[in-house]
Design a protein around this motif. Structure first.
Motif, short mmCIF file in Angstrom:
data_model
loop_
_atom_site.label_atom_id
_atom_site.label_comp_id
_atom_site.label_asym_id
_atom_site.label_seq_id
_atom_site.Cartn_x
_atom_site.Cartn_y
_atom_site.Cartn_z
N UNK A 1 1.53 9.99 0.53
CA UNK A 1 1.52 8.52 0.39
C UNK A 1 1.54 7.87 1.77
N UNK A 2 2.41 8.38 2.64
CA UNK A 2 2.51 7.81 3.98
C UNK A 2 1.17 7.92 4.72
N UNK B 1 5.52 12.26 -0.78
CA UNK B 1 5.87 11.12 0.09
C UNK B 1 5.03 11.15 1.37
N UNK B 2 4.78 12.33 1.90
CA UNK B 2 3.96 12.42 3.12
C UNK B 2 2.51 12.08 2.84
N UNK C 1 -1.04 5.30 3.47
CA UNK C 1 -0.63 3.97 3.96
C UNK C 1 -1.17 3.72 5.37
N UNK C 2 -1.06 4.73 6.24
CA UNK C 2 -1.59 4.55 7.61
C UNK C 2 -3.10 4.36 7.59
N UNK D 1 5.71 3.47 -5.32
CA UNK D 1 5.28 3.90 -3.98
C UNK D 1 3.76 3.99 -3.87
#
Lengths: 329, 329
Positions: B49-50, B46-47, B53-54, B106
C-alpha cells in the motif's frame, strides 16, 4: 441562536465499555482523543484499529469516528461524541515512513514521536540522553505534516520537543502534559516549550492524571485553574485545552505495560507489585469524564471570560484540529 | 455533448514504471485495477500500500487513487487514470475479519477470496478438493459486503465460486477469467458460474493473458470477440468487461512467485528454469495497454452496438464499481 461550543478532551485511555461513552455524554463532551497504542508495532496496531472499528460500530448511537476536521462538526451536530484515534509512540509506523500515510488512512490521526524512551525519531522524557530528532524523524515529521497526522510531543524530552516544533511545517500538539512550573519533572513542559508552542500555533492539553498534579488527588481545582491562568500568560489562552489522560477500568498491570512495554525484562516480584497496585485516585472535582463541566465552572471562577472558557474547554482544540487533521493537497 | 465513456481494465500487474501509466493514457484508459498482493500477509500488504501511495503521488499528473465510486468519475473528469488497488488472495487480512475494514480504509478495495490454493476462506482453482466457503469465509464475505470491498472470485474453484456468489448480499466480480467454453481449464468459468454472475448483477472481466487464450498469442481478435458474444448470451452483455491480466516488465521469476509463493519448497533447478523462462508473448492486437482501442474496434466489427461496446469497454465496470465500492451505511 448560539451554537453549543466544543467540549474536547484530547486524550483518554480506558478499558473501554459502553459505560465510558455514557460518561462522556454525561460530561457534555463533543469529542475525545483516545490512545490505541503505547508500544504496538505496525501489525499490532492493525488489531487496535480493528477493535476501535467494531466499538465505533457497536456504539454508533453514542460515538462516531473523527478523521477530518469536518467530522468534529458532524459529531457535534449529531450529538454523538467524536472519537479521534492516536498512538503514544511512533511504534505503529515501525521503521517505514510510508506507513504514516497507510496508518492515517486506516484511522490513526495522532501520533507521539516518542513515548518515555528513545524511539526511532527522538528521545522520551525518561531517556538517559536526548539526541533531538533523528534522520528518520525528519522524514516522518514531513510526512506527518503532509498526511495530516497530528504530531504529539507529550512524552518527549526537551530537545526533541523543541526541535520537533521547529522542524514541523504545521503546528504540533502536546495532548497531555502540564507546565513544569506546576509539576516539576521532565515529563512536563518548560516555559520555553510553552512559549514555542504558543508562537507556532500549537496546543497544550492539561493533564488531570493524578501523578501529573502537584498534590495528586488532593490538588484543588483552584490550584489547577491557577496553573491554567499562568500558562495562558506564557503560551496564550487560545493555545490551551484539556488532555485529561483519564484512564478508567485498569489496575496496576496497565501501568506496568505503559512503563515497561517489552523494552526491559521485569522481574516476577516487580510484576506482582504492579499487579497489586491500585490505580491512582482522581481529584474529587474530576472523578470521571462526567465531571468535565466542573472544569468550566472552575475556569469561570478563576476569572476567564465565557469565550476564553469555551476555548479552553474545546473550541481551541476544535480550531487546531480542523486544520491539523487535513492532509496537504 | 456526449460524455466520453469509461475505459476500464479491471486487472493488471506490471513491474510499474511511468512508462506503464503512459501506455494507459495512450490506450485511452480511464481506470485500471492493479494487483498489489498475491501471497502477502497483512504486514507485507502495508508495504505494498505504501509503495502505491508513493507512486500515486509521484505520478499524480497521470494517475489518481480510486476508493469510492465518485473517484471513477473524478478520474475521468480530470483526464487522469484512476487506480483501484486489489489483492489476488485473502492473505492481506490474515485470520482477522476486522482487517477487512482496516485494509479497505488503507486503500485495498478489491480482494480475491482465494488465489490458486486453499485459503482460509475457500479453495482456489488448482486445489485438490473444494470444500466451499469456510466459517471464516462467511464472516469475511459479510464484512466485505459491509465495507464496500469488492469480492473477486477469478482464481476460485467452482464450488467456492458458486457459494460465494450465493452468500454475498452484493454482486461480486470475476475480474479476470474467461469462459470454460473458450479455454477449458479449472482456472476458467463454467456456464453455470457465468449465469449466476449475470443473474446476481456481478461482473466478469475477460482475460488477455496469453495462457488464458486457446491458442495463446496466436489467438485472433475475431476468436476473442466471438467468445465475448457467446458469453453475452449466457451472462448478459451488461455483465461483462475487460480484465486483461496484463503483466509488463517481468520475467519468469514472477511466475515462480505467483505460482509457488511460499507454500512449497521450490528446488533450485526448478527455480533456475523459472528464472530463465521468458514472459509469454501477447497477441499482436493487444501487445500493451496502448492497444486497448483495438478491442473496441473488434467488438464493433463483431456486431455489438456502440452502446454495448461502451459497456464492454468500461461503462459496465463503472456502473458495477460505483455501487460495489460504497460502504454500507
Amino acid at each position: 441562536m448560539a451554537r453549543r461550543g466544543h467540549v474536547i478532551d484530547a486524550i483518554q485511555y480506558s478499558n473501554w465499555t459502553r459505560q465510558h461513552f455514557e460518561e462522556w455524554r454525561a460530561g457534555g463532551l463533543t469529542a475525545v482523543g483516545v490512545t490505541i497504542a503505547y508500544h504496538e508495532r505496525a501489525r499490532e496496531t492493525l488489531e487496535r484499529l480493528a477493535a476501535w472499528n467494531w466499538r465505533l460500530r457497536e456504539h454508533a448511537d453514542l460515538i462516531r469516528p473523527v478523521r477530518r476536521g469536518a467530522d468534529l462538526e458532524a459529531a457535534r451536530a449529531e450529538a454523538r461524541i467524536g472519537v479521534l484515534l492516536g498512538a503514544q509512540n511512533c511504534s505503529p509506523i515501525d521503521d517505514d515512513v510510508g506507513l504514516v500515510q497507510v496508518m492515517a488512512d486506516a484511522g490513526l490521526k495522532v501520533m507521539q514521536l516518542t513515548y518515555n524512551n528513545l524511539s526511532l525519531i527522538g528521545a522520551g522524557c525518561a531517556e538517559l540522553d536526548d539526541p533531538g530528532i533523528s534522520r528518520f524523524g525528519r522524514a516522518a515529521i514531513a510526512e506527518m505534516n503532509r498526511a495530516g497526522m497530528v504530531i504529539d510531543l507529550s512524552h518527549s524530552a526537551e530537545r526533541t520537543t523543541l526541535e520537533a516544533i521547529a522542524l514541523s511545517r504545521r503546528p504540533v500538539a502536546v495532548t497531555h502534559a502540564n507546565p513544569r512550573f506546576f509539576t516539576d519533572t521532565p515529563r512536563h513542559k518548560s516555559d520555553r516549550v510553552l512559549r514555542a508552542l504558543g508562537e507556532s500555533g500549537g496546543m497544550l492539553g492539561f493533564s488531570l492524571y493524578p501523578p501529573h498534579l502537584p498534590e495528586g488527588a488532593d490538588t484543588s481545582l483552584e490550584a489547577f485553574t491557577g496553573m491554567v491562568a499562568r500558562a495562558a500568560e506564557i503560551a496564550g489562552v487560545d493555545r490551551l485545552g484539556i488532555g485529561s489522560d483519564m484512564c478508567r477500568g485498569w489496575d496496576g498491570r496497565t501501568i506496568d505495560w505503559m512503563r515497561n512495554g517489552r523494552w526491559r525484562h521485569v522481574p516476577e516480584a516487580e510484576r506482582a507489585e504492579f499487579a497489586e497496585m491500585p490505580w491512582p485516585s482522581q481529584p474529587d472535582w474530576f472523578r470521571t469524564p462526567a465531571d468535565t463541566p466542573n472544569l468550566a465552572t472552575g475556569l469561570r471562577a478563576r476569572g476567564f471570560s465565557a469565550e476564553e472558557v469555551a476555548g479552553l474547554m474545546g473550541d481551541n482544540w476544535a480550531r487546531f484540529l480542523a486544520d491539523a487533521l487535513e492532509p496537504e493537497a
